[in-house]
Design a protein around this motif. Sequence first.
Motif, PDB file in Angstrom:
ATOM      1  N   CYS A 156      -7.867   2.937   0.328  1.00 50.93           N
ATOM      2  CA  CYS A 156      -6.912   1.797   0.588  1.00 50.93           C
ATOM      3  C   CYS A 156      -5.645   2.069  -0.504  1.00 50.93           C
ATOM      4  N   CYS A 157      -4.610   1.865  -0.065  1.00 48.51           N
ATOM      5  CA  CYS A 157      -3.307   1.931  -0.713  1.00 48.51           C
ATOM      6  C   CYS A 157      -3.409   0.855  -1.911  1.00 48.51           C
ATOM      7  N   GLY A 158      -3.213   1.313  -2.970  1.00 46.03           N
ATOM      8  CA  GLY A 158      -3.173   0.445  -4.206  1.00 46.03           C
ATOM      9  C   GLY A 158      -2.138  -0.329  -4.586  1.00 46.03           C
ATOM     10  N   PRO A 159      -2.150  -0.816  -5.853  1.00 46.65           N
ATOM     11  CA  PRO A 159      -0.959  -1.476  -6.200  1.00 46.65           C
ATOM     12  C   PRO A 159       0.235  -0.497  -6.703  1.00 46.65           C
ATOM     13  N   THR A 160       1.516  -1.146  -6.698  1.00 44.66           N
ATOM     14  CA  THR A 160       2.619  -0.328  -7.346  1.00 44.66           C
ATOM     15  C   THR A 160       2.536  -1.236  -8.509  1.00 44.66           C
ATOM     16  N   VAL A 161       2.483  -0.637  -9.611  1.00 48.96           N
ATOM     17  CA  VAL A 161       2.040  -1.614 -10.867  1.00 48.96           C
ATOM     18  C   VAL A 161       3.523  -1.937 -11.565  1.00 48.96           C
ATOM     19  N   ALA A 195       0.330  -8.588  -9.296  1.00 53.48           N
ATOM     20  CA  ALA A 195       0.162  -8.428  -7.956  1.00 53.48           C
ATOM     21  C   ALA A 195       0.312 -10.023  -7.279  1.00 53.48           C
ATOM     22  N   HIS A 196       0.900 -10.295  -6.294  1.00 47.53           N
ATOM     23  CA  HIS A 196       0.958 -11.733  -5.795  1.00 47.53           C
ATOM     24  C   HIS A 196      -0.185 -12.055  -4.657  1.00 47.53           C
ATOM     25  N   ILE A 197       0.017 -13.401  -4.214  1.00 48.08           N
ATOM     26  CA  ILE A 197      -1.254 -13.654  -3.401  1.00 48.08           C
ATOM     27  C   ILE A 197      -1.032 -12.904  -1.953  1.00 48.08           C
ATOM     28  N   GLY A 198       0.034 -12.395  -1.582  1.00 48.99           N
ATOM     29  CA  GLY A 198      -0.014 -11.372  -0.263  1.00 48.99           C
ATOM     30  C   GLY A 198      -0.616 -10.350  -0.778  1.00 48.99           C
ATOM     31  N   ASN A 199      -0.354  -9.658  -1.788  1.00 50.73           N
ATOM     32  CA  ASN A 199      -1.101  -8.323  -2.098  1.00 50.73           C
ATOM     33  C   ASN A 199      -2.606  -8.601  -2.106  1.00 50.73           C
ATOM     34  N   TRP A 200      -2.838  -9.752  -2.845  1.00 50.72           N
ATOM     35  CA  TRP A 200      -4.438 -10.080  -2.970  1.00 50.72           C
ATOM     36  C   TRP A 200      -5.079 -10.184  -1.384  1.00 50.72           C
ATOM     37  N   ARG A 201      -4.385 -10.910  -0.258  1.00 49.17           N
ATOM     38  CA  ARG A 201      -5.120 -10.855   0.731  1.00 49.17           C
ATOM     39  C   ARG A 201      -5.402  -9.440   1.300  1.00 49.17           C
ATOM     40  N   THR A 202      -4.398  -8.323   0.990  1.00 50.51           N
ATOM     41  CA  THR A 202      -4.976  -7.172   1.386  1.00 50.51           C
ATOM     42  C   THR A 202      -6.094  -6.501   0.875  1.00 50.51           C
ATOM     43  N   PHE A 203      -5.913  -6.815  -0.551  1.00 52.34           N
ATOM     44  CA  PHE A 203      -7.261  -6.258  -1.578  1.00 52.34           C
ATOM     45  C   PHE A 203      -8.535  -6.857  -1.140  1.00 52.34           C
ATOM     46  N   LEU A 222      -6.931   2.024   4.811  1.00 51.73           N
ATOM     47  CA  LEU A 222      -6.305   0.567   4.880  1.00 51.73           C
ATOM     48  C   LEU A 222      -5.205   0.311   4.105  1.00 51.73           C
ATOM     49  N   GLY A 223      -4.470  -0.731   4.421  1.00 47.22           N
ATOM     50  CA  GLY A 223      -3.422  -1.084   3.684  1.00 47.22           C
ATOM     51  C   GLY A 223      -2.928  -2.390   4.488  1.00 47.22           C
ATOM     52  N   GLY A 224      -1.783  -3.158   3.933  1.00 46.75           N
ATOM     53  CA  GLY A 224      -1.149  -4.020   4.695  1.00 46.75           C
ATOM     54  C   GLY A 224      -0.127  -3.614   5.892  1.00 46.75           C
ATOM     55  N   GLU A 225      -0.023  -4.403   6.948  1.00 49.76           N
ATOM     56  CA  GLU A 225       0.667  -3.964   8.061  1.00 49.76           C
ATOM     57  C   GLU A 225       1.901  -3.334   7.893  1.00 49.76           C
ATOM     58  N   ASP A 226       2.641  -3.810   6.880  1.00 44.61           N
ATOM     59  CA  ASP A 226       4.054  -3.397   6.482  1.00 44.61           C
ATOM     60  C   ASP A 226       3.864  -2.023   6.127  1.00 44.61           C
ATOM     61  N   LEU A 227       2.624  -1.388   5.997  1.00 41.58           N
ATOM     62  CA  LEU A 227       2.548   0.149   5.316  1.00 41.58           C
ATOM     63  C   LEU A 227       2.524   1.137   6.448  1.00 41.58           C
ATOM     64  N   LYS A 228       2.463   0.513   7.673  1.00 36.61           N
ATOM     65  CA  LYS A 228       2.335   1.458   8.899  1.00 36.61           C
ATOM     66  C   LYS A 228       3.397   2.581   8.971  1.00 36.61           C
ATOM     67  N   GLY A 274      -4.076  -4.761   7.568  1.00 35.82           N
ATOM     68  CA  GLY A 274      -4.294  -6.209   7.546  1.00 35.82           C
ATOM     69  C   GLY A 274      -2.785  -6.931   7.609  1.00 35.82           C
ATOM     70  N   ALA A 275      -3.067  -7.981   8.360  1.00 34.28           N
ATOM     71  CA  ALA A 275      -1.742  -8.805   8.612  1.00 34.28           C
ATOM     72  C   ALA A 275      -1.257  -9.495   7.551  1.00 34.28           C
ATOM     73  N   HIS A 276       0.074  -9.815   7.377  1.00 35.83           N
ATOM     74  CA  HIS A 276       0.783 -10.520   6.110  1.00 35.83           C
ATOM     75  C   HIS A 276       0.221 -11.776   6.077  1.00 35.83           C
ATOM     76  N   LEU A 277       0.591 -12.353   4.732  1.00 32.76           N
ATOM     77  CA  LEU A 277       0.216 -13.540   4.352  1.00 32.76           C
ATOM     78  C   LEU A 277       1.761 -14.525   4.043  1.00 32.76           C
ATOM     79  N   LEU A 278       1.920 -15.507   4.673  1.00 32.81           N
ATOM     80  CA  LEU A 278       2.957 -16.301   4.478  1.00 32.81           C
ATOM     81  C   LEU A 278       2.658 -17.630   3.381  1.00 32.81           C
TER      82      LEU A 278
HETATM   83  P1  AMP Z   1       2.527  -2.966  -3.140  1.00 34.76           P
HETATM   84  O1  AMP Z   1       2.165  -3.289  -4.494  1.00 34.76           O
HETATM   85  O2  AMP Z   1       4.003  -3.672  -2.897  1.00 34.76           O
HETATM   86  O3  AMP Z   1       2.696  -1.432  -2.819  1.00 34.76           O
HETATM   87  O4  AMP Z   1       1.618  -3.572  -2.083  1.00 34.76           O
HETATM   88  C1  AMP Z   1       0.269  -3.564  -2.265  1.00 34.76           C
HETATM   89  C2  AMP Z   1      -0.468  -4.018  -1.042  1.00 34.76           C
HETATM   90  O5  AMP Z   1      -0.084  -5.356  -0.670  1.00 34.76           O
HETATM   91  C3  AMP Z   1      -0.118  -3.172   0.280  1.00 34.76           C
HETATM   92  O6  AMP Z   1      -1.113  -2.719   0.960  1.00 34.76           O
HETATM   93  C4  AMP Z   1       0.973  -4.153   1.232  1.00 34.76           C
HETATM   94  O7  AMP Z   1       0.893  -3.997   2.400  1.00 34.76           O
HETATM   95  C5  AMP Z   1       0.128  -5.489   0.831  1.00 34.76           C
HETATM   96  N1  AMP Z   1       1.132  -6.580   1.014  1.00 34.76           N
HETATM   97  C6  AMP Z   1       2.494  -6.899   0.223  1.00 34.76           C
HETATM   98  N2  AMP Z   1       2.790  -8.029   0.819  1.00 34.76           N
HETATM   99  C7  AMP Z   1       2.104  -8.594   1.499  1.00 34.76           C
HETATM  100  C8  AMP Z   1       2.034 -10.088   2.229  1.00 34.76           C
HETATM  101  N3  AMP Z   1       2.802 -10.878   2.311  1.00 34.76           N
HETATM  102  N4  AMP Z   1       0.686 -10.129   2.703  1.00 34.76           N
HETATM  103  C9  AMP Z   1      -0.239  -9.380   2.812  1.00 34.76           C
HETATM  104  N5  AMP Z   1      -0.526  -8.166   2.315  1.00 34.76           N
HETATM  105  C10 AMP Z   1       0.880  -7.788   1.688  1.00 34.76           C
END
Ligand code: AMP
Length: 472
Positions: free
Chosen positions: A30-35, A39-47, A235-241, A267-271
Amino acid sequence: MALKLFNSLTRAVQTFAPLDPAGKKVGLYCCGPTVYDFAHIGNWRTFVFADLVRRTLAFSGYEVKHVMNITDVEDKIIQRVRENKTTLREFTGKFETAFLDDLKALNCQAPHVTPRATGHMAEIIALIEKLVARGVAYQATDGSVYFSIEKYRGCGCTYGQLQKLNFDEMRVGERVSTDEYEKEAVADFALWKARVPDDGDVFWPSPFGEGRPGWHIECSAMSIKALGETFDLHLGGEDLKFPHHEDEIAQSEGATGKPFVKFWLHGAHLLVEGKKMSKRLGNYFTLRDLIAKGFTGREVRYLLLTAHYRETFNFTLEGLAGAKSALARIDECVGKLRELAAIPKSEVQSPKSNDALIEKFTAALAEDLNISAAWASVFEWVREMNKRLAENSLSPAEAASALTAWDKINSVLGIGTTAEAEAPADILALAEARTTAKLAKDFKRADTIRDELKAKGWIIADSPKGPKLKKI
Ligand code: AMP
Ligand code: ZN
């Protein structure tokens, strides 16, 4: 029951089968965090989604090797290091530690391997050299090394496996040097970025000159190193496709000539409150922000696990308050079952509702992680258990077997129970041994065990419903 998952590569729900001929071992990346921040709640949805996949695979009997990289060098990080006048390691180390602490607070199982990009320069450089040798990468006049989409496609390889791309608009040789670029902006992307003054001290020597890797190549190099040239799940968030995952495929398959990954899961995104999260709108939350508001990691985890991973999830503070009461319902039921199960058992039997729970829960997860159906089976079971408890028609042995079923389910959900209700296995075993000693009228041994429990920080008191454990 065969596990089915939606594979972004085939755009279909497919039965999962690992590459391992024995059908046992599974490699998951799974692509991990960019430190560069918390990490925000959207990132946490993906993890949390990645944790659910890992736990479901283990529940299905697979032996999972879970790899999650730490992106500790890329464009945004370098910019912040420059702005903060600090060093790369000092800056990223702080956010890496915070990330791993938050991961624990959300009860996500620690990945087996968490490679850092900066610790894999040799592998990254070797991969780029391979791509250059194969004629699909080239060094431009600015000293940077780019991946050639034209050459790659010329070898019969497909660029655009996860996303349909418009090649008609592509101008051959057009390049992008940033790590994140426009959707569908098909252009040669940077593998190695030649050192520029803005990079400060962040550079490494290489056969192409001093510089640093692009973000995409980092993931290819680390995943191949940890899991091999072809592995099961990515795995990863959909924005990473696009472009990240598309570029990972191109680099990896371009270098090895082998298929990179069998199953791609996104994984789909979180609003938040119906809107894209932004600091300006004030709807941007880190886990720490939510904990400061009085919520727990457990409540956040529960809420994130209520929505199907392929559906956009609308996170609200109201929803988080609802998570508190849903968890309280489970805790109350499990707490009562624990009290009942602590009464000496006479017969061993399992109520049918436990079989139904396990069956329905397993079937739900097997259908592309149908989490709503999985939760429905849990709450149906809670209702049934509460009814039986209220009627006094559940025996201690039945309660104990209900708890065994719950533990199995909870190995996937990872929501545990409240700290007060949760005694570790060795403490529960001691309590059980004390009950046995008392039944055998060995009061000396029962007292010794009680003292032992006390030394370990637990008080045991007898109640009409049996012995009760309490943390000192
Ligand atoms: P990053 O640290 O920015 O590389 O993101 C880590 C992970 O969080 C990646 O898999 C992103 O696709 C995911 N991610 C970023 N923003 C959101 C969001 N709003 N909802 C769900 N996942 C997200
Ligand atoms: Zn990645």
